[in-house]
Design a protein around this motif. Structure first.
Motif, PDB file in Angstrom:
ATOM      1  N   HIS A 436      17.243   2.803  -2.535  1.00  0.00           N
ATOM      2  CA  HIS A 436      15.927   2.745  -1.899  1.00  0.00           C
ATOM      3  C   HIS A 436      14.904   3.339  -2.858  1.00  0.00           C
ATOM      4  N   GLN A 437      14.042   2.496  -3.399  1.00  0.00           N
ATOM      5  CA  GLN A 437      13.039   2.991  -4.337  1.00  0.00           C
ATOM      6  C   GLN A 437      12.073   3.923  -3.622  1.00  0.00           C
ATOM      7  N   ILE A 438      11.786   5.032  -4.262  1.00  0.00           N
ATOM      8  CA  ILE A 438      10.950   6.054  -3.627  1.00  0.00           C
ATOM      9  C   ILE A 438       9.544   5.501  -3.378  1.00  0.00           C
ATOM     10  N   PRO A 439       9.026   5.655  -2.161  1.00  0.00           N
ATOM     11  CA  PRO A 439       7.706   5.096  -1.824  1.00  0.00           C
ATOM     12  C   PRO A 439       6.567   5.995  -2.310  1.00  0.00           C
ATOM     13  N   ALA A 440       6.490   6.120  -3.624  1.00  0.00           N
ATOM     14  CA  ALA A 440       5.431   6.929  -4.226  1.00  0.00           C
ATOM     15  C   ALA A 440       4.868   6.174  -5.422  1.00  0.00           C
ATOM     16  N   TRP A 441       3.550   6.306  -5.610  1.00  0.00           N
ATOM     17  CA  TRP A 441       2.870   5.628  -6.720  1.00  0.00           C
ATOM     18  C   TRP A 441       2.073   6.667  -7.507  1.00  0.00           C
ATOM     19  N   TYR A 442       1.945   6.422  -8.832  1.00  0.00           N
ATOM     20  CA  TYR A 442       1.239   7.357  -9.710  1.00  0.00           C
ATOM     21  C   TYR A 442       0.026   6.669 -10.318  1.00  0.00           C
ATOM     22  N   ASP A 443      -1.057   7.456 -10.437  1.00  0.00           N
ATOM     23  CA  ASP A 443      -2.211   6.926 -11.166  1.00  0.00           C
ATOM     24  C   ASP A 443      -2.100   7.326 -12.630  1.00  0.00           C
ATOM     25  N   GLU A 444      -3.082   7.003 -13.439  1.00  0.00           N
ATOM     26  CA  GLU A 444      -3.011   7.232 -14.891  1.00  0.00           C
ATOM     27  C   GLU A 444      -3.026   8.710 -15.240  1.00  0.00           C
ATOM     28  N   GLU A 445      -3.499   9.558 -14.321  1.00  0.00           N
ATOM     29  CA  GLU A 445      -3.517  11.006 -14.567  1.00  0.00           C
ATOM     30  C   GLU A 445      -2.221  11.680 -14.094  1.00  0.00           C
ATOM     31  N   GLY A 446      -1.299  10.885 -13.512  1.00  0.00           N
ATOM     32  CA  GLY A 446      -0.031  11.449 -13.059  1.00  0.00           C
ATOM     33  C   GLY A 446      -0.052  11.950 -11.631  1.00  0.00           C
ATOM     34  N   ASN A 447      -1.152  11.781 -10.907  1.00  0.00           N
ATOM     35  CA  ASN A 447      -1.198  12.161  -9.499  1.00  0.00           C
ATOM     36  C   ASN A 447      -0.337  11.194  -8.681  1.00  0.00           C
ATOM     37  N   HIS A 448       0.373  11.709  -7.694  1.00  0.00           N
ATOM     38  CA  HIS A 448       1.232  10.814  -6.918  1.00  0.00           C
ATOM     39  C   HIS A 448       0.681  10.619  -5.506  1.00  0.00           C
ATOM     40  N   TYR A 449       0.966   9.427  -4.976  1.00  0.00           N
ATOM     41  CA  TYR A 449       0.510   9.032  -3.648  1.00  0.00           C
ATOM     42  C   TYR A 449       1.709   8.465  -2.881  1.00  0.00           C
ATOM     43  N   VAL A 450       2.071   9.106  -1.801  1.00  0.00           N
ATOM     44  CA  VAL A 450       3.206   8.668  -0.982  1.00  0.00           C
ATOM     45  C   VAL A 450       2.672   7.839   0.174  1.00  0.00           C
ATOM     46  N   ALA A 451       3.240   6.643   0.345  1.00  0.00           N
ATOM     47  CA  ALA A 451       2.746   5.748   1.397  1.00  0.00           C
ATOM     48  C   ALA A 451       3.821   4.746   1.777  1.00  0.00           C
ATOM     49  N   ARG A 452       3.590   4.093   2.906  1.00  0.00           N
ATOM     50  CA  ARG A 452       4.557   3.106   3.380  1.00  0.00           C
ATOM     51  C   ARG A 452       4.493   1.819   2.576  1.00  0.00           C
ATOM     52  N   THR A 453       3.320   1.525   2.039  1.00  0.00           N
ATOM     53  CA  THR A 453       3.133   0.323   1.224  1.00  0.00           C
ATOM     54  C   THR A 453       2.229   0.654   0.050  1.00  0.00           C
ATOM     55  N   GLU A 454       2.226  -0.214  -0.928  1.00  0.00           N
ATOM     56  CA  GLU A 454       1.341  -0.012  -2.082  1.00  0.00           C
ATOM     57  C   GLU A 454      -0.120  -0.092  -1.644  1.00  0.00           C
ATOM     58  N   ALA A 455      -0.402  -0.947  -0.650  1.00  0.00           N
ATOM     59  CA  ALA A 455      -1.786  -1.074  -0.174  1.00  0.00           C
ATOM     60  C   ALA A 455      -2.273   0.256   0.405  1.00  0.00           C
ATOM     61  N   GLN A 456      -1.398   0.938   1.147  1.00  0.00           N
ATOM     62  CA  GLN A 456      -1.786   2.230   1.703  1.00  0.00           C
ATOM     63  C   GLN A 456      -1.944   3.276   0.597  1.00  0.00           C
ATOM     64  N   ALA A 457      -1.090   3.204  -0.421  1.00  0.00           N
ATOM     65  CA  ALA A 457      -1.218   4.125  -1.550  1.00  0.00           C
ATOM     66  C   ALA A 457      -2.546   3.897  -2.265  1.00  0.00           C
ATOM     67  N   ARG A 458      -2.950   2.628  -2.372  1.00  0.00           N
ATOM     68  CA  ARG A 458      -4.212   2.309  -3.056  1.00  0.00           C
ATOM     69  C   ARG A 458      -5.409   2.830  -2.251  1.00  0.00           C
TER      70      ARG A 458
END
Length: 938
Positions: A436-458
């Protein structure tokens, strides 16, 4: 049952297919009935059934069938685990044979390959479960990577993150340099190996003539030392505490600290502290707030630049490591370091040292404690807004302390609490692609955003942000920790969740109490407010007949299906040696296989295998699997089959007492049999209710073999041959009704043979109320049907029979010799006389006031004197008795001398002395009998 001979292959596949096709395994979902639910510990999708599975599943299926027959709304939920590491290794190995790596394919294509493999091979173990007879509800079968489970995993991860219970940090973890991932403790094996202990001088900074001698088994980690620790009460080093020493080969100065972790009497009493490369050192460093100095890269090679962190995981600085070691594998670096230590006068000595080396169970590589950035679940933190005020670990402790979750046997509570009271935050990320790929996304500064979907992370990061998803996947145990509620429709309030949570019992091995049992309790209580199960039944491990752990490389592993079907030696050798993880072990495997199975494995059938497993299931104990016991229970199946055929030959087409308006004349033998049946029913219910499958197996074995077959069936022959019509009708009624109940009592353990026989016997007993025995009513004991007088009378008959048989033995009468028996006793013995001739091989039995004058031996039972009237060859019998007397006298002389030996009775163990004395008394009794018999022959 048309076949004259019991053939498991002819009945097992037929009945399982019928049960499954008719939907008998599904719960009724009748809200008026009590529920019984059980979760299958999901086996790895890579695996095949092994003896541990057969043991575990025999218990689970036995319980499920028992409660189904009791009328419960019953659900046994099956599933398989995606087994992140194991599955990825299998597919990578297949690709490597084609000269391809996963990196050549890329993530998406590689995952497609795994799904293709899973679709082809993933059902192997569930098909094997069918062969064992597991009555699971296959309509509920799940896979921990299926769409439903994936949604639940994401939901749980996001909620825990939002509650402040999941965080990302840099901490020490088990690292497999070959796999390139963090691994759990369960995936690490401690292997006994012979290594070395290097004793190294650490000179004092202010006086090079003085030094502390540090003993270590891992000199290569010296480059990351931050201190030398001594025990605060060790007078030898009290003056050194607070001073600095020079770290050999580097010139760095490090402090001498005092910490109670150090054992004064082990080694030199001085310990190097390397918190970035040792778990114990990490805790010492944390207490003293030292730096964390990482000197290894993720492939376990020496870094050119050491990385320095604080205990909050923040990078502090870097500094150059000695150029001579940069890029060397840790073990090559060890050799170079030791050589330089010796050349520069720092190496004092090298001693051989026995140690436990942590190795990855999949790769065999030495596990390295590694400081890496990972995702963690906080164990002792209370979630934001949680009104219970309890952490995840607190909820898990409370569930057991309050008695909502009970361990069977109870002593496993101590093991559970020991881990829970010393629990660490759970590292849940793995550096794999399968999972199960971890539901977290990183921006270019390395900040992470945890969300149910990429749209919510955005939405969190802002529309202009460039996001990259975390490549890590979750620990396999994370998704399996959710199965008590992820399989029941959570987060929706479903009928399944209402009916089957908490489930009734979890049946599992002790080795995953920490990794699965505790985590299911944490997650389920946190997200549902319910415990996941009421009881945790912990069973032992199945070992080979010598008590060794079963493993493919040892050649002692057994496939349960081979026991069911049988397999000849050539095919068994081929099966065991093809595809070995370490091909070099093939000769050892062949040798072990030929020793264990010189003629291959005979056919046992699923019922005999299950009965064997049940007989081993005493609370919590590991078992040594012995084929002799399995052979005995295969014979038990034959005994039941043959006894049934005898019964059918004597009752089919005849009145079996179904018309209760016709007279029935029950004998004390009939009442005894029905009484013992009631007692057996009560004993079986007690055994199932307390998870004592060993007692259930023992109870049924003794009742069926000894009492029903060897006693009642034989006595019934007398009644059928000599009784009047009412007596014969009663006998036939008892024969079929007891047999029908026996089949129902045996069914949870032996489902196939009982179904096959029941289909024929149940109509004769007027008991076929359902289409299948698995839906028939569980027999309930009725104390009013127990006849104490009949039980006592049967004891008299059995004692009379035993005495006559002993008398025959004393007179050395062969089975073919039928002699008349005279009994000197009262008229009350008359009811027993009809049974004695056939059972004891007598020509006739006569009750007399006084035994006739004769030289034959006399036996006494229950006050009655008995004599067999046989013409004896006095000379031959005297010669036999003289030889027996000589033999007994030699044994007496030997044992008497042993007991009279000075000091023996004082020094020898009491139980051995007691055994010898008991044997001496038996020999004296035997000698007395021989002398009496010789006197009568004169």
């Amino acid at each position: 049952m048309e076949a004259a001979k019991y053939d498991p292959a002819q009945i097992e596949g037929k009945w399982y297919q019928h049960w499954e096709s008719q939907g008998y395994f599904k719960p009724s979902m009748d809200e008026s009935k009590p529920s019984f639910a059980i979760q299958l510990p999901p086996p790895n999708v890579t695996g095949t059934l092994h003896m541990g599975h057969a043991f575990n599943q025999t218990i689970m299926d036995g319980l499920t069938r028992y409660y189904r027959m009791k009328g419960f709304n019953t659900a046994w939920v099956p599933g398989t685990d995606h087994a992140g590491i194991a599955t990825q290794i299998v597919v990578e190995r297949q690709l490597s044979e084609q000269g391809i790596s996963r990196h050549d394919l890329g993530r998406e294509a590689f995952l497609q390959k795994i799904w293709e493999w899973k679709n082809i091979s993933g059902g192997t173990i569930t098909e094997q479960m069918r062969r064992v007879g597991c009555s699971v509800d296959w309509s509920r079968e799940y896979f921990t990577m299926d769409e439903t489970r994936a949604e639940t995993v994401t939901e749980v991860f996001v909620r825990l993150f939002e509650q402040g219970l999941i965080y990302r940090g840099k901490r020490l973890v088990n690292w497999d340099p070959v796999l390139g991932t963090a691994v759990s403790d369960l995936e690490v094996e401690s292997v006994d190996e012979t290594g070395s202990m290097w004793h190294i001088r650490y000179p004092l900074a202010d006086d090079a003539s003085q030094a502390l001698i540090v003993a270590t088994t891992r000199p290569e980690t010296l480059l990351g030392d931050v201190a030398v620790a001594v025990h605060p009460e060790d007078e030898r080093y009290a003056a050194f505490i607070g001073k600095e020493v020079v770290l050999p080969l580097t010139g760095r100065l490090i402090p001498v600290i005092a910490d109670e972790y150090v054992e004064k009497d082990f080694g030199t009493g001085c310990v190097k502290i390397t918190p970035a490369h040792d778990f114990n050192d990490y805790e010492v460093g944390k207490r003293h707030q030292t730096a964390l100095i990482n000197v290894l890269d993720l492939t376990a090679k020496i870094l050119p630049q050491a990385e320095v962190y604080n205990f909050q995981g923040q990078a502090q600085e870097t500094f150059a490591l000695p150029e001579a070691y940069a890029g060397l594998d840790r073990f090559e670096a060890r050799k170079a370091l030791v050589a330089d230590l010796q050349a520069q006068g720092y190496l004092v000595k090298i001693d051989p040292h026995a140690l436990k080396t942590p190795r990855g169970d999949r790769t065999g590589s030495v596990i390295e404690p590694m400081l890496t950035s990972q995702w963690f679940v906080a164990m002792e933190k209370v979630a934001e807004g949680d009104e219970t005020g309890l952490s995840l670990a607190g909820k898990a402790r409370d569930a057991v302390d309050s008695g909502k979750v009970k361990f069977v046997p109870e002593n496993w509570v101590n093991t559970y609490n020991q881990w829970m009271n010393n629990i660490q935050d759970w590292c849940i990320s793995r550096q794999l692609w399968w999972g199960h790929q971890i539901p977290a996304w990183y921006d270019e500064e390395g900040n992470h955003y945890v969300a149910r979907t990429e749209a919510q992370a955005r939405e969190q990061a802002g529309a202009q942000a460039v996001l990259t998803r975390d490549e890590d996947v979750l620990d396999t145990w994370f998704s399996s920790a959710l199965v008590p509620f992820s399989t029941m429709g959570w987060p929706e309030e479903t009928p399944d969740l209402k009916a089957f949570l908490p489930s009734s019992v979890l049946v599992t091995g002790y080795e995953i109490i920490f990794f699965w049992v505790a985590r299911m309790i944490m997650m389920t209580t946190h997200f549902t407010g319910q415990v996941p199960f009421k009881d945790v039944y912990i069973h032992g491990m199945v070992r080979d007949n010598e008590g060794k752990k079963m493993s493919k490389s040892e050649g002692n592993v057994i496939d349960p299906v081979d026991l069911i079907d049988g397999i000849d030696l050539p095919h068994l050798l081929e099966k065991r040696t093809v595809g070995l993880r370490r091909p070099e072990t093939a000769p050892k495997v062949i040798q072990a296989t030929e020793k264990l199975f010189p003629e291959g494995i005979p056919v046992f059938g699923a019922d005999a295998l299950r009965f064997t497993m049940a007989s081993y299931a005493s609370l919590g104990r590991s078992v040594n699997f012995d084929f002799k016991r399995a052979e005995g229970y295969r014979n038990f199946c034959n005994k039941l089959w043959n006894a049934t055929r005898f019964v059918l030959m004597n009752v089919e087409g005849k009145d079996c007492g179904q018309d209760e308006s016709l007279p029935l004349a029950y004998s004390f033998v009939d009442h005894w049999m029905m009484s013992r049946l009631q007692q057996t029913e009560a004993a079986m219910a007690a055994a199932f209710n307390t998870y004592r499958f060993d007692l259930a197996a023992q109870t049924m074995y003794e009742f069926v073999w000894n009492e029903y077959c060897d006693w009642y069936v034989e006595l019934a022959k007398v009644q059928l041959n000599s009784g009047d019509e009412a007596s014969q009708r009663a006998t036939r009624r008892v024969l079929v009704r007891v047999l029908e109940v026996v089949l129902r009592l045996l069914h949870p353990i032996m489902p196939f043979i009982t179904e096959e026989i029941w289909q024929t016997v149940a109509p004769l007993a007027n008991a076929k109320k359902t289409d299948s025995i698995m839906l028939a009513t569980w027999p309930e004991a009725d104390e009013s049907k127990i006849h104490p007088e009949a039980l006592a009378q049967m004891n008299v008959l059995q004692e009379l029979m035993g005495t006559v048989r002993n008398l025959r033995g004393e007179m050395n009468l062969g089975p073919a010799v039928k002699a008349p028996l005279f009994i000197e006793g009262g008229a009350e013995l008359g009811i027993y006389l009809p049974y004695l001739p056939m059972m004891a091989r007598l020509s006739d039995v006569t009750l007399v006031e006084t035994l006739p004058e004769d030289d034959a031996p006399v036996a006494v039972a229950l006050g009655a004197r008995m004599m067999l009237k046989v013409e004896i060859d006095k000379a031959a019998e005297t010669d036999r008795l003289n030889k027996e007397q000589e033999k007994v006298q030699k044994a007496l002389d030997k044992l008497t001398a042993k007991l009279e030996k000075p000091g023996y009775t004082d020094k020898a163990p009491a139980h051995l002395v007691e055994k010898d004395r008991a044997e001496l008394a038996q020999l004296n009794d035997k000698m007395t009998q021989i002398i009496e018999q010789l006197a009568k022959l004169k």
